[in-house]
Design a protein around this motif. Structure first.
Motif: not given
Length: 244
Positions: A167-186
């Protein structure tokens, strides 16, 4: 004169029987009205009120059956038909004196709707196709998916685990990448209850995608900086006995 416990008690069987007979016949007759109302109102559940000179009748139906039939007059309510208990005989007699007027009020209501849809046009405008919008949305989401899966793969290699988040902040908004193995879950923007640019369930709407897709490069850059910081941390580790 008979007094006390010897006094004769009047039997109510005949009155109660006549009441129950009337209620049964009204229930069956009002059931026909209930089914006609269900057809008019387009559902199995509903309620309608009909005014007469003497008062107001309210019929509530459920699944095609009468739930209750209530007569209101002079501030008094009588449930002619009810799922709870039968009406008092005198109240039933008063209501039944106006029952024909209730049926006539219902018939007038039906008659007032006769022909109301005559002449209504069914020549509707052609419906616009969403094919182009959907195709473009899917193309963009596929690109975001490729980037998200690449990031998930790198994190999986580094962390050595099947699951995790970045997770990180981009343009004041939180972005979150959740992974399941080698694939992005969301890939979610905006925290809990936010917008999912990537999901296991459904694609984002075109407007949501348009709102956030221009910030995807900044999210990737933040990820690259995160990886760069990890590399810098490892490069500073010195093992004893290592030859320079």
């Amino acid at each position: 004169m008979t007094k006390g416990t010897d006094a004769e008690v009047a039997e109510a069987d005949r009155i109660a029987g006549r009441r129950d007979e009337l209620v049964s016949r009204v229930t069956a007759h009002a059931g026909t009205i209930a089914r006609e109302l269900a057809l008019l109102q387009g559902g199995d559940y509903g309620r309608a009120a009909f005014r007469t000179d003497a008062g107001t009748w309210t019929l509530k139906y459920e699944a095609g059956d009468v739930e209750y039939l209530r007569f209101e007059a002079s501030g008094r309510e009588t449930y002619v038909v009810s799922t709870k208990r039968p009406p008092e005989p005198d109240a039933l007699a008063t209501a039944m004196a106006d029952y024909d007027a209730f049926v006539e009020a219902f018939n007038r209501h039906v008659a007032s709707l006769d022909g109301v849809l005559d002449g209504v046009s069914t020549d509707f405008p052609e419906v616009a196709s969403t094919d182009a919008v959907v195709a473009e949305r899917d193309r963009v989401v596929e690109r975001v998916r490729a980037v998200g899966d690449a990031m998930a793969g790198e994190l999986s290699r580094y962390d050595g685990t099947d699951y995790g988040t970045f997770s990180t902040t981009v343009a004041g908004t939180r972005w979150e990448l959740k992974r399941d193995g080698n694939r992005a879950s969301y890939l979610r923007v905006g925290g809990e209850g936010g917008t999912y640019l990537l999901s296991q369930y459904e694609p984002p709407s075109a407007p949501d995608l348009r709102t956030y897709v221009d910030d995807v490069p900044a999210f990737v850059e933040a990820f690259n900086e995160h990886v760069g910081a990890l590399d810098a941390d490892l490069s500073r580790i010195s093992l004893r006995g290592e030859r320079e």
